[in-house]
Design a protein around this motif. Sequence first.
Motif, PDB file in Angstrom:
ATOM      1  N   VAL A   1       0.836  -1.209   0.000  1.00  0.00           N
ATOM      2  CA  VAL A   1       0.000   0.000   0.000  1.00  0.00           C
ATOM      3  C   VAL A   1       0.870   1.258   0.000  1.00  0.00           C
ATOM      4  CG1 VAL A   1      -1.706   1.317   1.325  1.00  0.00           C
ATOM      5  CG2 VAL A   1      -1.931  -1.170   1.113  1.00  0.00           C
ATOM      6  N   SER A   2       1.941   1.230   0.781  1.00  0.00           N
ATOM      7  CA  SER A   2       2.737   2.447   1.002  1.00  0.00           C
ATOM      8  C   SER A   2       3.605   2.818  -0.190  1.00  0.00           C
ATOM      9  CB  SER A   2       3.626   2.262   2.234  1.00  0.00           C
ATOM     10  OG  SER A   2       2.863   2.013   3.387  1.00  0.00           O
ATOM     11  N   LEU A   3       4.278   1.839  -0.786  1.00  0.00           N
ATOM     12  CA  LEU A   3       5.260   2.168  -1.821  1.00  0.00           C
ATOM     13  C   LEU A   3       4.637   2.818  -3.058  1.00  0.00           C
ATOM     14  CD1 LEU A   3       8.221   2.168  -2.491  1.00  0.00           C
ATOM     15  CD2 LEU A   3       8.008  -0.151  -3.361  1.00  0.00           C
ATOM     16  N   PRO A   4       3.486   2.345  -3.575  1.00  0.00           N
ATOM     17  CA  PRO A   4       2.872   3.081  -4.697  1.00  0.00           C
ATOM     18  C   PRO A   4       2.497   4.519  -4.338  1.00  0.00           C
ATOM     19  CG  PRO A   4       1.986   0.861  -4.581  1.00  0.00           C
ATOM     20  CD  PRO A   4       2.812   1.058  -3.345  1.00  0.00           C
ATOM     21  N   MET A   5       1.994   4.733  -3.114  1.00  0.00           N
ATOM     22  CA  MET A   5       1.654   6.099  -2.718  1.00  0.00           C
ATOM     23  C   MET A   5       2.908   6.966  -2.601  1.00  0.00           C
ATOM     24  SD  MET A   5      -1.489   5.724   0.002  1.00  0.00           S
ATOM     25  CE  MET A   5      -0.500   4.932   1.247  1.00  0.00           C
ATOM     26  N   LEU A   6       3.966   6.413  -2.044  1.00  0.00           N
ATOM     27  CA  LEU A   6       5.212   7.161  -1.952  1.00  0.00           C
ATOM     28  C   LEU A   6       5.814   7.422  -3.335  1.00  0.00           C
ATOM     29  CD1 LEU A   6       6.868   5.370   1.111  1.00  0.00           C
ATOM     30  CD2 LEU A   6       5.884   7.662   1.067  1.00  0.00           C
ATOM     31  N   THR A   7       5.638   6.464  -4.240  1.00  0.00           N
ATOM     32  CA  THR A   7       6.111   6.675  -5.613  1.00  0.00           C
ATOM     33  C   THR A   7       5.378   7.844  -6.263  1.00  0.00           C
ATOM     34  OG1 THR A   7       6.663   4.324  -5.847  1.00  0.00           O
ATOM     35  CG2 THR A   7       6.354   5.592  -7.876  1.00  0.00           C
ATOM     36  N   PHE A   8       4.070   7.922  -6.060  1.00  0.00           N
ATOM     37  CA  PHE A   8       3.292   9.037  -6.611  1.00  0.00           C
ATOM     38  C   PHE A   8       3.760  10.369  -6.010  1.00  0.00           C
ATOM     39  CE2 PHE A   8      -0.518  11.788  -6.567  1.00  0.00           C
ATOM     40  CZ  PHE A   8      -0.715  11.881  -7.933  1.00  0.00           C
ATOM     41  N   ILE A   9       4.006  10.367  -4.694  1.00  0.00           N
ATOM     42  CA  ILE A   9       4.531  11.570  -4.049  1.00  0.00           C
ATOM     43  C   ILE A   9       5.896  11.930  -4.636  1.00  0.00           C
ATOM     44  CG2 ILE A   9       5.385  12.499  -1.863  1.00  0.00           C
ATOM     45  CD1 ILE A   9       3.224  10.867  -0.456  1.00  0.00           C
ATOM     46  N   GLY A  10       6.724  10.913  -4.883  1.00  0.00           N
ATOM     47  CA  GLY A  10       8.031  11.163  -5.468  1.00  0.00           C
ATOM     48  C   GLY A  10       7.938  11.737  -6.869  1.00  0.00           C
ATOM     49  N   MET A  11       6.979  11.270  -7.648  1.00  0.00           N
ATOM     50  CA  MET A  11       6.773  11.841  -8.992  1.00  0.00           C
ATOM     51  C   MET A  11       6.418  13.320  -8.905  1.00  0.00           C
ATOM     52  SD  MET A  11       4.619   8.819 -10.886  1.00  0.00           S
ATOM     53  CE  MET A  11       5.319   7.217 -11.261  1.00  0.00           C
ATOM     54  N   LEU A  12       5.473  13.636  -8.039  1.00  0.00           N
ATOM     55  CA  LEU A  12       5.061  15.035  -7.904  1.00  0.00           C
ATOM     56  C   LEU A  12       6.205  15.906  -7.395  1.00  0.00           C
ATOM     57  CD1 LEU A  12       1.486  14.625  -6.350  1.00  0.00           C
ATOM     58  CD2 LEU A  12       2.090  15.042  -8.737  1.00  0.00           C
ATOM     59  N   ALA A  13       6.947  15.402  -6.403  1.00  0.00           N
ATOM     60  CA  ALA A  13       8.034  16.192  -5.828  1.00  0.00           C
ATOM     61  C   ALA A  13       9.164  16.374  -6.837  1.00  0.00           C
ATOM     62  CB  ALA A  13       8.553  15.524  -4.558  1.00  0.00           C
ATOM     63  N   GLY A  14       9.521  15.312  -7.574  1.00  0.00           N
ATOM     64  CA  GLY A  14      10.593  15.427  -8.555  1.00  0.00           C
ATOM     65  C   GLY A  14      10.257  16.390  -9.677  1.00  0.00           C
ATOM     66  N   ILE A  15       9.020  16.311 -10.179  1.00  0.00           N
ATOM     67  CA  ILE A  15       8.597  17.238 -11.228  1.00  0.00           C
ATOM     68  C   ILE A  15       8.526  18.664 -10.686  1.00  0.00           C
ATOM     69  CG2 ILE A  15       6.677  17.826 -12.758  1.00  0.00           C
ATOM     70  CD1 ILE A  15       6.158  14.832 -13.061  1.00  0.00           C
ATOM     71  N   SER A  16       8.123  18.808  -9.426  1.00  0.00           N
ATOM     72  CA  SER A  16       8.096  20.141  -8.811  1.00  0.00           C
ATOM     73  C   SER A  16       9.501  20.726  -8.698  1.00  0.00           C
ATOM     74  CB  SER A  16       7.447  20.070  -7.423  1.00  0.00           C
ATOM     75  OG  SER A  16       6.125  19.593  -7.517  1.00  0.00           O
TER      76      SER A  16
END
Length: 377
Positions: free
Chosen positions: A269-284
Amino acid sequence: MTEPSTPPGSADIEPLAGSRLLRLSGDWTLAHYSRLRLRVTELGNIGGAEVEITQLGKLDTAGAALLLDLLGAERLKQLAPALPVASRALLRTIHFSLQDFCEEEKPPERHIGLELLARIGKTVDTFRQNTLKLLGFIGLILETLAHNLFRPRRWRMTALILHIEQTGLNAAPIVALLTFMVGAVVAFLGATVLATFGATIFTVDLVAFAFLREFAVLLTAILMAGRTASAFTAQIGSMQANEEIDAIRTLGLDPIELLVLPRVLALLVSLPMLTFIGMLAGISGGAVVCAVVLDISPARFLGLVQNDIGIQHFLVGMLKAPVFAFLIAAIGCLEGLKVTGSAASVGAHTTSSVVQSIFVVILLDAVAALFFMEIGY
């Protein structure tokens, strides 16, 4: 009456027809050890000389050791019947003791090439054994999951939510910060290199493409391998060292269901959500650098991302997240169950779980990149 004393030990060489006669007599005891030791050294190898030991007096361990040095075990074994029973037993004991405690000969040095091949073979065999154990453990997890999937009463919801908080919520800040900084670095490097070709606008595509497909899920998985897999190994390993897992089995409970399954599901459950957060943060992070260095406004940045980057790149990154999560959790739990009853074993297997998790994540990411590239997705 006092017992008549016998003379101190001696070893005399006398001529004999065609040979020599070594006559041993007197007390071969510790009191005369120094003189007897010098005499034995002087005589050295007696060769085929005849030996007469019927006049030997008292014998202790020091004297018996000297006789063994002088005559050798085989020769002394032939002459022993002429001695009293106590002396024969003492000689036999000294002989066996010297055999047991003698220093072993050092093995000959192996050729460096053979040593290298032996180490490579040992490493390959260890890798094969670890792979088979991991595959077997994955099968056991899937079996337990299938067995409990339609039995809601056996679900460990409290443990699941606790582990989601520990592996997901608590890790979100570090994942966001790391991916933001990496995104900024990638954008800065891209802008620097692409400026040579007058194509700085493609820095937007570089950042979005890299983080949606690779960087977000890979950086997050590596962080989870170092943070979560080690925690799983240390937790379960401490229980194994303290025999708590044996107690769980004694109570009729399944450690896989009780300890492993909640951790695996929590990371799924956690890793996909953290991956999505990482995508948003990296693009930001890339958007901030583009706004500061290249004068590309956030609105234009998002417009370029929307027009140039397809949804399949996002799906590729998100599809890899649960696979990485499952393997990281499985490796962490398996290494914890391998721990033996010592703190050193906990540390060794914790290190092993981190190394194995990072290795598996990078290996599978490379294989997945090649696969998706070949199918054009």
